[in-house]
Design a protein around this motif. Structure first.
Motif, mmCIF file in Angstrom:
data_model
loop_
_atom_site.group_PDB
_atom_site.id
_atom_site.type_symbol
_atom_site.label_atom_id
_atom_site.label_comp_id
_atom_site.label_asym_id
_atom_site.label_seq_id
_atom_site.Cartn_x
_atom_site.Cartn_y
_atom_site.Cartn_z
ATOM 1 N N UNK A 69 0.737 -1.263 0.019
ATOM 2 C CA UNK A 69 -0.020 -0.100 -0.122
ATOM 3 C C UNK A 69 0.821 1.197 -0.067
ATOM 4 N N UNK A 70 0.136 2.455 -0.343
ATOM 5 C CA UNK A 70 1.117 3.703 0.144
ATOM 6 C C UNK A 70 1.108 3.733 1.496
ATOM 7 N N UNK A 71 2.452 4.371 1.913
ATOM 8 C CA UNK A 71 2.836 4.698 3.270
ATOM 9 C C UNK A 71 1.661 4.784 4.253
ATOM 10 N N UNK A 72 1.532 4.214 5.371
ATOM 11 C CA UNK A 72 0.258 4.371 6.064
ATOM 12 C C UNK A 72 1.052 4.822 7.438
ATOM 13 N N UNK A 73 0.111 5.438 8.457
ATOM 14 C CA UNK A 73 0.724 6.160 9.599
ATOM 15 C C UNK A 73 1.484 5.056 10.599
ATOM 16 N N UNK A 74 1.285 3.598 10.514
ATOM 17 C CA UNK A 74 1.990 2.678 11.271
ATOM 18 C C UNK A 74 3.348 2.640 10.887
ATOM 19 N N UNK A 105 11.920 4.506 8.708
ATOM 20 C CA UNK A 105 12.828 3.657 7.801
ATOM 21 C C UNK A 105 12.202 2.383 7.419
ATOM 22 N N UNK A 106 10.835 2.442 7.091
ATOM 23 C CA UNK A 106 10.039 1.039 6.748
ATOM 24 C C UNK A 106 10.680 0.522 5.425
#
Length: 367
Positions: free
Chosen positions: A238-243, A247-248
């Motif tokens: 997915x697009x980057x999410x708050x969680x 450095x994901x």
């Protein structure tokens, strides 16, 4: 853990769009910094590689030992499996059937090695192919389909326009609007940037070479080409999410590689008479023929501080016989500015140890 649903993005207003474009544009250059023609100089009194690198440092801060753009990244290694399909177009040994070792680097744009992975929606992929005959092919690619400007001078002017306002820490919207108004060739990039979102994985991105080159066959025929990498069998992200933490991308890369190699198809688009070879802001028509030249296979990763990509200058004008540069002035610009950046960071010694990865709370992400 159940993942919370992704909320629908609200349209950006004109000011937000301008700020976002300024931030993206200030760091967009894996594909090139700015400056020079073949001799390395446009005008010694106006523009030099060092002045361009100085402008990048002024926008991102000085971080000794790091690349002046795309400072945050990770080394990768593997091989290229050529299927022989491009051999009729180019005499380069890399296109003969068989495997060629590759050393690459995945990165996010900008000169700050501690920036969040979601700081810009662009990801980059640089590769060095080394054939058995010792010849190398180096290429730098971006996840955007077009470059923002057409000339080195325009890129330099963009860096000046995007210099952060000391009061806000962000580019001045009026100054950025004036720059874009003076450079209508930025329209295609701006249209892409308005809807682009930071992805949660390097593995799911397509990476575009942007600049045109020539393939040269055994008879000496020159075929204008552009190339890109298309992900193969990558599990969607997915697009980057708050969680996601700051450095994901590297964590996702390591997790995916633990399950097996990552693969991208190397697709070569063949230009036709009338297609621009000198302007990376112009896309070629979608109906141009494409040759599937083989598969880039990445099998392992390593820290950029100690991995095999650490001392590689991904100068896109380092080419084997059978591939030649085009008349795009950005290519010589990239070569000159990359050399200046390389000289600075290698003379400064190894970069300091990076801080431990941060794990912001959801509230911090929302701010």
């Amino acid at each position: 853990m159940q993942q919370e649903p992704q909320r629908e993005a609200r349209p950006l207003d004109a000011r937000q769009i301008c700020l976002r474009l300024g931030a993206i544009g200030a760091v967009v250059l894996v594909s090139g910094t700015a400056f020079a023609f073949v001799g390395g100089w446009l005008d010694p009194q106006r523009l030099t590689p060092d002045r361009v690198v100085d402008a990048l440092e002024a926008n991102s801060g000085r971080h000794e030992g790091y690349r002046r753009n795309h400072a945050k990244g990770v080394c990768v290694a593997g091989h290229f499996e050529s299927n022989g399909a491009a051999q009729a177009l180019s005499t380069a040994a890399v296109f003969a059937p068989g495997n060629t070792p590759v050393v690459g680097r995945l990165a996010v744009p900008g000169g700050n090695p501690y920036a969040s992975d979601s700081s810009a929606p662009i990801r980059s992929f640089a590769l060095r192919f080394t054939s058995a005959n010792g010849e190398q092919w180096r290429t730098g690619m971006n996840s955007m389909p077009v470059f923002v400007v057409a000339t080195p001078q325009a890129f330099y002017e963009q860096q000046l326009a995007a210099h952060p306002d000391p009061k806000t820490g962000k580019p001045d919207p009026q100054r950025m609007q004036a720059f874009f108004a003076a450079h209508p060739e930025t329209a295609a990039f701006r249209a892409w940037a308005k809807t682009a979102k930071p992805s949660a994985s390097y593995a799911t991105e397509s990476y575009h070479g942007l600049n045109a080159f020539y393939f040269i066959d055994a008879q000496g025929k020159r075929q204008p080409v552009r190339w890109h990498l298309a992900p193969l069998d990558a599990t969607p992200a997915p697009a980057a999410l708050p969680q996601h933490d700051a450095d994901y991308l590297q964590a996702d890369l390591q997790q995916r590689l633990a399950q097996g190699p990552l693969r991208w198809r190397l697709l070569v688009t063949l230009g036709a008479p009338g297609d621009s070879t000198s302007d990376a802001t112009q896309q070629w028509p979608a109906d141009r023929p494409t040759v599937d030249a083989g598969t880039v296979v990445i099998t392992r990763s390593a820290s950029q501080d100690e991995g095999p990509c650490r001392d590689v200058n991904y100068d896109p004008t380092v080419l084997p016989r059978g591939i030649a540069i085009s008349d795009d002035p950005i290519l010589a610009a990239r070569s000159a500015a990359y050399a200046a950046s390389y000289e600075r960071r290698t003379s400064e010694g190894p970069p300091p140890a990076a801080p431990a990865p941060s794990h912001p709370t959801r509230q911090e992400h929302a701010q």
